[in-house]
Enzyme design. Structure first.
Site, short mmCIF file in Angstrom:
data_model
loop_
_atom_site.label_atom_id
_atom_site.label_comp_id
_atom_site.label_asym_id
_atom_site.label_seq_id
_atom_site.Cartn_x
_atom_site.Cartn_y
_atom_site.Cartn_z
NE ARG A 147 -16.44 -2.60 -6.25
CZ ARG A 147 -15.26 -3.12 -6.60
NH1 ARG A 147 -14.61 -2.63 -7.64
NH2 ARG A 147 -14.72 -4.09 -5.92
CE1 TYR A 159 -11.51 -6.66 -8.31
CE2 TYR A 159 -13.81 -6.13 -8.73
CZ TYR A 159 -12.54 -5.74 -8.39
OH TYR A 159 -12.30 -4.42 -8.10
CG ASP A 210 -15.18 -3.38 -11.24
OD1 ASP A 210 -15.16 -3.71 -12.44
OD2 ASP A 210 -14.19 -2.91 -10.63
CG HIS A 212 -12.11 -6.62 -12.16
ND1 HIS A 212 -10.95 -7.33 -12.16
CD2 HIS A 212 -11.82 -5.46 -11.54
CE1 HIS A 212 -10.00 -6.63 -11.54
NE2 HIS A 212 -10.51 -5.49 -11.15
CD GLU A 236 -15.25 0.00 -11.82
OE1 GLU A 236 -16.04 0.47 -10.98
OE2 GLU A 236 -14.07 -0.25 -11.57
CD GLU A 262 -10.24 -0.58 -12.46
OE1 GLU A 262 -11.18 -0.02 -11.86
OE2 GLU A 262 -9.81 -1.69 -12.14
NE ARG A 283 -13.81 2.82 -12.33
CZ ARG A 283 -13.39 2.96 -11.08
NH1 ARG A 283 -13.72 4.01 -10.37
NH2 ARG A 283 -12.62 2.02 -10.53
CG HIS A 312 -8.73 2.87 -10.12
ND1 HIS A 312 -7.53 2.34 -10.51
CD2 HIS A 312 -9.36 1.91 -9.43
CE1 HIS A 312 -7.44 1.09 -10.06
NE2 HIS A 312 -8.54 0.81 -9.40
CG ASP A 316 -4.17 -0.81 -6.78
OD1 ASP A 316 -5.34 -0.81 -6.36
OD2 ASP A 316 -3.88 -0.78 -7.98
CD GLU A 339 -12.60 2.09 -6.68
OE1 GLU A 339 -12.89 0.91 -6.47
OE2 GLU A 339 -11.80 2.44 -7.58
CD1 TRP A 402 -8.68 -12.38 -10.81
CD2 TRP A 402 -8.05 -10.22 -10.75
NE1 TRP A 402 -8.91 -11.93 -9.54
CE2 TRP A 402 -8.54 -10.60 -9.47
CE3 TRP A 402 -7.61 -8.91 -10.94
CZ2 TRP A 402 -8.59 -9.72 -8.40
CZ3 TRP A 402 -7.66 -8.03 -9.88
CH2 TRP A 402 -8.14 -8.45 -8.63
O1 EZ4 Z 1 -8.83 -4.52 -9.20
O2 EZ4 Z 1 -6.91 -1.60 -8.45
O3 EZ4 Z 1 -12.51 -0.62 -9.18
N1 EZ4 Z 1 -11.53 -1.03 -8.66
C1 EZ4 Z 1 -10.82 -2.06 -9.13
C2 EZ4 Z 1 -9.58 -2.41 -8.34
C3 EZ4 Z 1 -8.54 -3.15 -9.18
C4 EZ4 Z 1 -7.17 -2.96 -8.57
C5 EZ4 Z 1 -6.10 -3.63 -9.42
O4 EZ4 Z 1 -4.84 -3.32 -8.93
O5 EZ4 Z 1 -11.17 -2.66 -10.10
O6 EZ4 Z 1 -9.93 -3.13 -7.20
CO CO Z 2 -12.62 -1.54 -11.20
#
Ligand code: EZ4
Ligand code: CO
Length: 402
Positions: A147, A159, A210, A212, A236, A262, A283, A312, A316, A339, A402
């Protein structure tokens, strides 16, 4: 066999994780991930107060019945807190079932459909030069897919771009920090990044990006179409996905494959996206989607509509979630990509696991159950520490995804 105890363990070996450990009267235990980034203690309380008391005395073999009891029986359905809690129970029960059977969970799901789980890593940098060096590093590590995220001229941060390259962790502050975003600057820059990466590394490497959730459907359509010469494996989260219909507009304008899901909690978040073939990769992963039981239903439904999995795998999601995802990945017919953001050595030590990386693939291992555990003594050394994802604003101050 009966469930006699269920412990909810919160630990922060570099970031917060919530883990459920179910204990049976025969001493067999199972673990499930319940981590919800930035809302960890909501799931911890949901489990401790509202779920654990319902588990005591139950037969751990009745995975489906327990799932339905917690989902239908709660009356209030879906939502990330509820579904993460149900996921933790479901995952722990699959772990127990595997241990009782003496088989890795993927064997209970139908056995292997492939030799290894193809993963993608995260190459990111402030500048294109930095990005090229990072992509080269992942290729040296054997990755077949990366990615690519790049800083945008005129924006202080973006991001997916950070200093801690291998262990990217955006939940970095006890209260949310604020970032500034400009879709115009981003759209003007990103195609040139992929032009350079494709030019440097040739056609074989699988490239992903991504967005986002930051674009509108027509902006996403333009990005997808401008990226077509660089043959991405997926774009993504091009848009927020509350409006599933929005993806139809993207589809009309570009052949760049689309991945999303995700933040979804249930098959109902993706039913139109899948049944109308508006996406190419779903995802969702185990902890967000009600566990192995529900996610397998989502993937089976997706398989009927030419949609592949792309779970995903951010930092986290704990190693418990990763282990569970790998058992599904290796067994389902319509696996796409997994991922893989590496956990820090501190996290890996708290969650000893048998899955391992080798030359672009992850392998779930052959241990009975999920092949992962939590070292509770080690976990106790890392108390909960509040951490939030950033909040985004446009240059004029408006709140933006975000
Ligand atoms: O921003 O899991 O593709 N991965 C992502 C992650 C998300 C985080 C948010 O908690 O978009 O990095
Ligand atoms: Co993502």
């Amino acid at each position: 066999m009966r469930i006699v105890e269920a412990r909810v363990i919160v630990t922060s070996p570099g970031r917060n994780f919530v883990t459920l450990k179910i204990v049976t009267d025969e001493g067999v235990t199972g673990v499930g991930d319940a981590t919800l980034n930035g809302r960890e203690l909501a799931v911890e309380a949901y489990l401790r107060e509202h779920v654990v008391p319902l588990l005591i005395g139950r037969d751990p073999a009745r995975i489906e019945d327990t799932w339905q009891y917690l989902y239908q029986g709660a009356y209030w359905r879906r939502g990330p807190v509820t579904m993460s809690a149900i996921a933790a129970v479901d995952t722990a029960l699959w772990d127990i079932k595997g241990k009782v059977a003496g088989l890795p969970v993927y064997q209970l799901l139908g056995g292997r459909s492939r030799e290894g789980v193809t993963v993608y890593g995260h190459a990111n940098g402030e500048t294109v030069t930095e990005v090229l060096a990072e992509v080269a590093r992942y290729l040296d590590l054997g990755y077949r897919a990366v990615r690519v995220q790049c800083g945008v001229p005129g924006l202080a941060n973006t991001y997916g771009v950070s200093a801690d390259k291998m262990f990217y962790e955006p939940a970095d502050s006890a209260l949310p920090t604020e970032a500034t975003w400009s879709t115009e600057r981003y759209l003007a820059h990103i195609p040139s990044v992929f032009a350079r990466v494709r030019d440097e590394f040739g056609p074989d490497l699988r490239l992903l990006h991504d967005a986002h959730h930051r674009l509108t459907p027509i902006e996403a359509a333009r990005l997808g179409s401008s990226l077509e010469p660089y043959a991405l494996t997926w774009l993504e989260d091009p848009v927020r996905a509350e409006l599933q219909e929005g993806f139809r507009l993207i589809r009309r304008h570009t052949t760049t494959p689309i991945a999303t899901g995700e933040v979804f909690n249930s098959v109902w978040d993706a039913s139109q996206l899948i049944s109308e073939q508006l996406i190419d990769y779903i995802r969702m992963t185990v902890v967000r989607a009600g566990g192995i039981s529900h996610l397998r239903r989502v993937f089976d439904f997706a398989a009927l509509h030419h949609v592949r999995s792309g779970s995903h795998g951010a930092t986290d999601l704990s190693p418990v979630c990763m282990a569970a995802a790998l058992h599904l990945d290796i067994s389902i017919p319509n696996f796409g990509l997994q991922e893989y953001m590496r956990h820090t050595p501190e996290t890996d030590a708290v969650f000893p696991h048998g899955y391992h990386y080798d030359g672009g693939y992850l392998h779930p291992g052959e241990a009975p159950g999920l092949g992962v555990d939590i070292d509770e003594e080690a976990a106790a050394r890392y108390p909960y520490s509040p951490a939030y994802l950033p909040v985004n604003r446009l240059e004029d101050g408006s709140i933006h995804p975000w």
